[in-house]
Motif scaffolding. Structure first.
Motif, PDB file in Angstrom:
ATOM      1  N   ARG A  32       0.842  -1.206   0.000  1.00 22.58           N
ATOM      2  CA  ARG A  32       0.000   0.000   0.000  1.00 22.58           C
ATOM      3  C   ARG A  32       0.870   1.246   0.000  1.00 22.58           C
ATOM      4  NH1 ARG A  32      -2.660   3.917   3.052  1.00 22.58           N
ATOM      5  NH2 ARG A  32      -4.929   4.038   2.772  1.00 22.58           N
ATOM      6  N   ALA A  36       0.963   4.130  -2.907  1.00 21.41           N
ATOM      7  CA  ALA A  36       0.676   5.519  -2.543  1.00 21.41           C
ATOM      8  C   ALA A  36       1.862   6.451  -2.756  1.00 21.41           C
ATOM      9  CB  ALA A  36       0.231   5.590  -1.077  1.00 21.41           C
ATOM     10  N   LEU A  44      -0.299   6.125  -8.475  1.00 18.77           N
ATOM     11  CA  LEU A  44      -1.429   7.050  -8.434  1.00 18.77           C
ATOM     12  C   LEU A  44      -1.330   8.182  -9.454  1.00 18.77           C
ATOM     13  CD1 LEU A  44      -2.088   7.224  -4.594  1.00 18.77           C
ATOM     14  CD2 LEU A  44      -3.097   5.710  -6.320  1.00 18.77           C
ATOM     15  N   ILE A  51      -7.236   4.859  -1.349  1.00 18.78           N
ATOM     16  CA  ILE A  51      -6.279   5.450  -0.416  1.00 18.78           C
ATOM     17  C   ILE A  51      -6.731   6.902  -0.258  1.00 18.78           C
ATOM     18  CG2 ILE A  51      -3.848   5.937   0.066  1.00 18.78           C
ATOM     19  CD1 ILE A  51      -3.109   3.692  -1.886  1.00 18.78           C
ATOM     20  N   GLU A  54      -4.606  10.214   0.016  1.00 16.35           N
ATOM     21  CA  GLU A  54      -3.807  10.678  -1.125  1.00 16.35           C
ATOM     22  C   GLU A  54      -4.706  11.426  -2.099  1.00 16.35           C
ATOM     23  OE1 GLU A  54      -0.556  10.682  -1.579  1.00 16.35           O
ATOM     24  OE2 GLU A  54      -0.296   9.685   0.361  1.00 16.35           O
ATOM     25  N   GLN A  57      -5.450  11.684  -7.489  1.00 11.68           N
ATOM     26  CA  GLN A  57      -5.216  10.364  -8.052  1.00 11.68           C
ATOM     27  C   GLN A  57      -5.568  10.366  -9.536  1.00 11.68           C
ATOM     28  OE1 GLN A  57      -6.744   7.131  -5.711  1.00 11.68           O
ATOM     29  NE2 GLN A  57      -6.308   8.172  -3.795  1.00 11.68           N
TER      30      GLN A  57
END
Length: 131
Positions: A32, A36, A44, A51, A54, A57
């Motif tokens: 993860r 990220a 992303l 997520i 963040e 994206q």
């Protein structure tokens, strides 16, 4: 590195790399963090993922939400290692292949973007995304 490439090619089916790279076990939490990361994975930039912390994206590529329900671990592994084997028109870079690439910066030549452990960590994270 050529030996590793040959071994990888022999372990690949039409749409998957069924066995973990180097027999490694992935960690979903580390995966993860790689997905990220704006420094290592860069996933992303093109994909969106569940997520929420963040921002900004991507929308160029499929959402990673539900990836574990759509693809097997082996299918995800091949897509990360070398997505061009699945879709020759893909804009996704080969994250673990090092041979046959063009326009690779001098500091990156002969080095994968993600090492085998990182690939397995990302696979573990994506496999955890069932919804």
């Amino acid at each position: 590195m050529l030996l590793a490439t040959l071994l990888l090619a022999s372990a690949t089916t039409a749409d998957a790399i069924p066995e973990p790279l180097q027999g490694l076990q992935g960690d979903a939490q580390r995966g993860r963090a790689i997905v990220a990361s704006r420094q290592s994975g860069l996933c992303l930039l093109c994909h969106s993922a569940p997520i929420p912390e963040e921002r900004f994206q991507g929308t160029l590529a499929p959402s990673l939400a539900g990836a574990g329900a759509r693809w097997s671990a082996g299918q995800l592994r091949l897509r990360i290692v070398d997505s061009l084997r699945i879709n020759p028109d893909s804009i996704m870079p080969a994250y673990h292949r090092v041979d046959g690439l063009s326009q690779v910066g001098r500091d990156w030549r002969g080095k994968p973007v993600l090492d085998a452990q990182q690939v397995e960590d990302v696979v573990a994270y994506l496999q955890s995304l069932k919804d």
